[in-house]
Design an enzyme around this catalytic site. Structure first.
Site, mmCIF file in Angstrom:
data_model
loop_
_atom_site.group_PDB
_atom_site.id
_atom_site.type_symbol
_atom_site.label_atom_id
_atom_site.label_comp_id
_atom_site.label_asym_id
_atom_site.label_seq_id
_atom_site.Cartn_x
_atom_site.Cartn_y
_atom_site.Cartn_z
ATOM 1 N N HIS A 195 -7.482 -5.828 0.436
ATOM 2 C CA HIS A 195 -6.545 -4.921 0.543
ATOM 3 C C HIS A 195 -5.431 -5.479 1.320
ATOM 4 O O HIS A 195 -3.952 -5.506 1.073
ATOM 5 C CB HIS A 195 -6.849 -3.809 0.895
ATOM 6 C CG HIS A 195 -5.572 -2.578 1.068
ATOM 7 N ND1 HIS A 195 -4.927 -2.292 -0.214
ATOM 8 C CD2 HIS A 195 -5.104 -1.851 1.876
ATOM 9 C CE1 HIS A 195 -4.094 -1.332 -0.082
ATOM 10 N NE2 HIS A 195 -4.125 -1.158 1.146
ATOM 11 N N ASP A 221 -1.222 13.456 14.169
ATOM 12 C CA ASP A 221 -1.284 14.893 13.669
ATOM 13 C C ASP A 221 -0.557 14.718 12.430
ATOM 14 O O ASP A 221 -0.990 15.433 11.354
ATOM 15 C CB ASP A 221 -0.773 15.727 14.753
ATOM 16 C CG ASP A 221 -1.610 15.795 15.857
ATOM 17 O OD1 ASP A 221 -2.793 15.390 15.911
ATOM 18 O OD2 ASP A 221 -1.258 16.373 16.906
ATOM 19 N N SER A 236 0.767 -1.314 -0.045
ATOM 20 C CA SER A 236 -0.026 -0.087 -0.175
ATOM 21 C C SER A 236 0.835 1.290 0.063
ATOM 22 O O SER A 236 1.521 1.402 -0.988
ATOM 23 C CB SER A 236 -1.002 -0.145 1.096
ATOM 24 O OG SER A 236 -2.218 0.998 0.895
#
Length: 257
Positions: free
Chosen positions: A236, A178, A87
């Protein structure tokens, strides 16, 4: 400036095999595969920046992440290696192959194409924020919090691998959430570099995943002209859903090289 990445290294002789995880994954996700492959190759599994035990820092561009891994290989005195990425990690290794093809003996990409993708992780990010705020005491509480946003139990189990015991006894996230959210547009973008990698390549795709559809194959062949595409009966997370078939495909590809 490259980040000093946490990694595991089995040692041994021969051409190294470098494993790069996907978004919100870590080297820990590959333990069972490493046990199999270490019999044939020196296996190095990395934690990308803002993941696993690696430092948190601004920036999730593929050039920066590729340079992190290349800096690690230089520190390990590895001039050339087989690369395997799943990925997001697949885009990292494709970037490495474009930026420094002389360092890449072969390229293996798991269920991603060299394309820009749409944004579809909003529910996952919301679930992880819920964990940050809720400070679950145990994994059952964590799963219940995640279930408010993520329906699939397999996805929740995967996300829970990012939880570690905090100083106060509760569970906390070890990812740089974040920084990942701030860099999400770069994560969804195309790999870094230009042109094609003309070395031997393998792309493993899941038959129940949309990431490497037949429509993506022309773009794939443009970037990886010497590519072999293998479709596994999986979604996936094909390396977790059908590990034996995944291991077998990798070994069959690498053994003659």
């Amino acid at each position: 400036m490259p980040v000093t990445l946490h990694h595991t290294d089995t040692g041994g002789e021969g051409m190294p095999l470098v494993i790069v995880h996907g978004l919100l994954g870590s080297a820990d996700n590959w333990r069972s595969h490493i046990k199999q492959w270490r019999e044939s190759w020196r296996v190095i599994a990395v934690d990308l920046r803002n993941h696993g035990r690696s430092p948190h820092t601004d920036g999730m561009a593929y050039q920066a992440m590729a340079e992190d891994v290349m800096e690690l290989l230089q520190q390990l005195e590895i001039d050339r290696a087989h690369l395997l990425g799943h990925s997001m990690g697949g885009k990292v290794v494709m970037s490495m192959a474009r930026l420094a093809p002389e360092k890449v003996a072969s390229l293996m990409v798991a269920d991603i194409a060299p394309l820009a993708y749409g944004h579809d992780h909003e529910a996952i990010f919301a679930g992880l924020r819920r964990l940050e705020e809720g400070e679950p005491a145990n994994r059952s509480e964590a799963d219940a919090m995640l279930a408010e946003y993520v329906a699939e139990s397999s996805t929740r189990m995967f996300l829970a691998t990012n939880l570690v015991r905090g100083d106060q006894g509760g569970l906390r996230l070890r990812v740089g959430l974040d920084e990942i959210e701030a860099g999400y547009a770069d994560i969804m973008a195309e790999p870094a570099g230009e042109g094609a990698f003309r070395g031997p390549s393998l792309v493993l795709r899941g038959s129940r995943s949309h990431y490497v559809s037949d429509a993506a194959l022309p773009a794939l062949h443009e970037v990886l002209p010497d590519v072999r595409v293998v479709t596994l009966d999986a979604g996936h997370w094909l390396h977790a859903e059908c590990p034996e078939a995944f291991q077998s495909a990798v070994k069959e590809f690498l053994t003659p090289l």
